[in-house]
Design a protein around this motif. Sequence first.
Motif, short mmCIF file in Angstrom:
data_model
loop_
_atom_site.label_atom_id
_atom_site.label_comp_id
_atom_site.label_asym_id
_atom_site.label_seq_id
_atom_site.Cartn_x
_atom_site.Cartn_y
_atom_site.Cartn_z
N MET A 273 36.07 43.94 44.72
CA MET A 273 35.96 45.20 44.01
C MET A 273 34.54 45.78 44.09
SD MET A 273 37.27 46.26 40.23
CE MET A 273 38.93 45.72 40.59
N ILE B 69 40.19 50.47 44.27
CA ILE B 69 40.06 49.84 42.95
C ILE B 69 41.43 49.42 42.42
CG2 ILE B 69 39.41 50.25 40.55
CD1 ILE B 69 37.11 52.01 41.69
N TRP C 244 42.62 46.30 44.18
CA TRP C 244 41.97 45.08 43.71
C TRP C 244 42.41 44.68 42.31
CZ3 TRP C 244 40.18 41.09 46.03
CH2 TRP C 244 39.80 41.21 47.36
#
Length: 64
Positions: free
Chosen positions: A15, A39, A42
């Motif tokens: 991330m 994002i 992840w």
Amino acid sequence: MKLIHWIAVLPFIGMFGGLVFANKVEPYVLGMPFLMFWILLWVLITAALMAIIYKIDPVNKEEH
């Protein structure tokens, strides 16, 4: 370090370490800018990795 600890570090690396490479608006993936998709991806990977850690952690295999 145990394997469990290395698996737990992967989301952090993915991330935050990947933001340098994923910091783009284009291309759009699933209607989202690439950074937002990165994002979200992840977050989902982190949930899967935590489930794997839970399954392989020897502490969880002990009967109480």
